[in-house]
Design a protein around this motif. Sequence first.
Motif, mmCIF file in Angstrom:
data_model
loop_
_atom_site.group_PDB
_atom_site.id
_atom_site.type_symbol
_atom_site.label_atom_id
_atom_site.label_comp_id
_atom_site.label_asym_id
_atom_site.label_seq_id
_atom_site.Cartn_x
_atom_site.Cartn_y
_atom_site.Cartn_z
ATOM 1 N N GLN A 421 4.741 -2.578 5.131
ATOM 2 C CA GLN A 421 3.559 -1.762 5.885
ATOM 3 C C GLN A 421 3.139 -1.935 6.878
ATOM 4 O O GLN A 421 2.095 -0.406 7.337
ATOM 5 C CB GLN A 421 2.335 -2.958 5.204
ATOM 6 C CG GLN A 421 1.374 -2.967 4.728
ATOM 7 C CD GLN A 421 -0.230 -3.867 4.109
ATOM 8 O OE1 GLN A 421 0.767 -4.657 4.412
ATOM 9 N NE2 GLN A 421 -0.774 -3.348 3.180
ATOM 10 N N LEU A 425 1.092 2.100 8.637
ATOM 11 C CA LEU A 425 0.094 2.520 9.162
ATOM 12 C C LEU A 425 0.917 2.865 10.516
ATOM 13 O O LEU A 425 0.027 4.047 11.496
ATOM 14 C CB LEU A 425 -0.406 0.800 9.418
ATOM 15 C CG LEU A 425 -1.829 1.457 8.032
ATOM 16 C CD1 LEU A 425 -0.862 0.865 7.148
ATOM 17 C CD2 LEU A 425 -1.846 -0.313 8.566
ATOM 18 N N GLU B 92 0.642 0.623 -0.450
ATOM 19 C CA GLU B 92 -0.800 0.681 -0.523
ATOM 20 C C GLU B 92 -1.770 0.018 0.939
ATOM 21 O O GLU B 92 -1.328 -0.393 2.100
ATOM 22 C CB GLU B 92 -1.095 0.149 -1.492
ATOM 23 C CG GLU B 92 0.032 0.685 -2.513
ATOM 24 C CD GLU B 92 -0.104 -0.088 -4.156
ATOM 25 O OE1 GLU B 92 -0.484 -1.611 -3.827
ATOM 26 O OE2 GLU B 92 0.589 0.304 -5.247
ATOM 27 N N VAL B 93 -2.896 0.653 0.593
ATOM 28 C CA VAL B 93 -3.244 -0.210 1.487
ATOM 29 C C VAL B 93 -4.778 -0.692 1.407
ATOM 30 O O VAL B 93 -5.585 -0.465 1.573
ATOM 31 C CB VAL B 93 -3.888 0.769 3.267
ATOM 32 C CG1 VAL B 93 -4.233 -0.072 4.152
ATOM 33 C CG2 VAL B 93 -2.380 1.442 3.973
ATOM 34 N N LEU B 147 -6.615 3.160 0.343
ATOM 35 C CA LEU B 147 -5.244 4.166 -0.137
ATOM 36 C C LEU B 147 -4.196 3.859 -0.403
ATOM 37 O O LEU B 147 -3.391 2.641 -0.195
ATOM 38 C CB LEU B 147 -5.208 4.586 2.122
ATOM 39 C CG LEU B 147 -3.639 5.063 1.661
ATOM 40 C CD1 LEU B 147 -3.839 6.635 1.666
ATOM 41 C CD2 LEU B 147 -3.489 5.076 3.615
ATOM 42 N N ASN B 148 -3.861 4.272 -1.960
ATOM 43 C CA ASN B 148 -2.546 4.160 -2.390
ATOM 44 C C ASN B 148 -3.286 3.029 -3.389
ATOM 45 O O ASN B 148 -2.070 2.277 -4.011
ATOM 46 C CB ASN B 148 -1.332 3.941 -1.199
ATOM 47 C CG ASN B 148 -1.232 5.399 -1.341
ATOM 48 O OD1 ASN B 148 -1.254 6.178 -1.322
ATOM 49 N ND2 ASN B 148 0.034 5.325 0.679
#
Lengths: 472, 258
Positions: A421, A425, B92-93, B147-148
């Motif tokens: 993750q 980003l 995914e965020v 997001l996602n």
Amino acid sequence: MAAPTKNQEKVLNPLSDYKYGFNVESKSVFKSGKGLTEEIVRKISEYKQEPEWMLEFRLNALKIFNEKPMPQWGADLNGIDFDNIHYYVKPSDRPVRDWDDVPDEIKETFERLGVPEAERKFLAGSGAQFESEMVYHNLQEDLAKKGVIFDGIDEALKNHPELFKEYFATVVPPADNKFAALNSAVWSGGSFIYVPKGVHIELPLQAYFRINAENMGQFERTLIIADEGSSVHYVEGCTAPTYSSDSLHSAVVEIIVKPGARVQYTTIQNWSNNVYNLVTKRAKAFKDAEMFWLDCNLGSKVTMKYPCVLLMEPGAKAEIQSIAFAGKNQHQDAGAKVIHLAPNTTSTINSKSISKAGGRSSYRGLVKVAHNAKGSKSKVVCDALLLDADSRSDTYPTMNIMEDDVTIEHEATVSKIGEEQMFYLMSRGLSEQEAATMIVNGFIDPIVKMLPMEYAIEMNRLIEMEMEGSIG
Amino acid sequence: MEHILEIKNLHVTVEDQQILKGVDLTIKSGEIHAIMGPNGSGKSTLCYALMGHPNYEITDGTVTFDGVDVLELDPDKRAHLGMFLGFQYPREVPGVTFGNFMRHSVNAINKANDAESKPIPPGVFYKTMLEGVEGVKMDKSFIARALNDGFSGGEKKRAEIVQMRVMKPKIAMLDEIDSGLDIDALKIVAKAIQDAHEEQGMGVLLITHYQRILDYMTPHFIHIMVNGKIVKSGDRELAGILEREGYEQFIESKSTVA
């Protein structure tokens, strides 16, 4: 005058990037010696010119405090030295209703904290407590005309003695726990709110609590009574200067939500890392009433706080949403309690905790459903986010269900900020710190969204500050 | 201005396993390169290593972007230079809207390239996002969604392309951007890549298993990667040969070499 002295700078600077760590040289009107004695309790009551029943209440509470052992569960409280605390510091003569009348150094403190500005912009009323006393309280005139009372609690004892006596200590009695007993013995300051039947206060009321002196104990009590069909949103903010020795904040909050009424109590707590924060918050919700605690806990050395709702009558609802952020050398032991005492009562508990740099956060919760509370529903969700391998998160959920005809749900998740993750980003041009801050703000977003916009912005900014320098 | 990504003799290990065994490749502005190859040949590893994933260890070789050694740089710094990676499996965020995420991203890139640059106001940026999502026929409601988070596989891929359009990279590496897309979505995505290429001179490194996406684009070079090396390069004819005859002959030719 307000700028820290050289010596203070020396103390302040190395400690943290905590923005609220400044203090002011304040000449208090009265400051009790250190330590807790019957004499000090009598002195506080005398200073406040209280009725006899309140002095008796205090002395009885002191007895309970001395008899009760320290809690042996939750966070480590061994660092508290009860003999090294000033229990009462009176900063000014009396609370005023005009910012101009607040003593300069105190006014400057609250201006730096943005309190008067907030009142002008988006509040229905605002109060400010400095050390042991409320120094300011003001309410929009039209609300006062409708019979709304928003006062310093000491004022309320004088001005509304019957109303005060009818409800005071009825939700949190002194014997509830050791720190409720301590508060009951030496309480000073806090807000008193009464909302008459059917009155809806659209904008929030806010009180800001500031500890300024070193080794200070702040023991405010807040009492809110929302009469039938009324509604109010109360917001409290708290900060303190950064000192090398500890302070104690031990408040009691009592709320009575009468049939059909709604109370929202929002806390944005951001104590400096030398404050023990041990608070008892409890509400009673009656028929079809709704109590909503929105509790955001940043800062402090140790926090133990479990906002509670007693669902007294059918149709009552409780919602408790909380965020806890535990950084280096911090332990946030926070959670929620709901007691379903009547049929068709509903509770929703949602807790999100973040631990970083060896910080520890614990969710401690109790859901109790009494026999005959048929058709009651409860949903508990706790999510923890760990920012590194040194940090810790624990969940202690207790369910005590004595009725079969109920719906109970419980979910808990623990996640870590993952490498994948972060890489995703960062590949978009965000630095490691920006990426981690974004993930944390995203994690708490469902709760932050429930805050009024101004506070949501403040909350995101506080998280950014907590995240600064956090990535090695 | 012409930009150039030069990869020389790149060796990469992941968890002590040698995946890339000497890749040489140069991608310039205005060029579309496609890398094809069987599963496990190291195509995705090449993308991750180029973007700077911390788990991909460079054991030999160099990568420069406009002469700058990018192997010393964190992924965000590579993005600031104008490199972009479209992920095969975008993350995914939760709680961060697509629009906010992109605004932070673009502001960070602008700031890195010009310390004086001011953050773009949300209202102004919204228009950029709107063009972005409309370009891949996504509903504008996606801008305000996390997001996602809860996006379908196809929506995630489109969202990657939106990011590419909004960030305006100089070189885009797209890792199996076509997998999981139906034929309509495939055409939309291919067109958006082709448009960015034509309008901005964006260089493209496209990783794919199938010739299909190339039918809607104008690739200049096709490379075949087998066992951590590029074993054959050619023009788009090569993709046709692969489609008809498979990878077998290249794997064998490799083994005869060895």
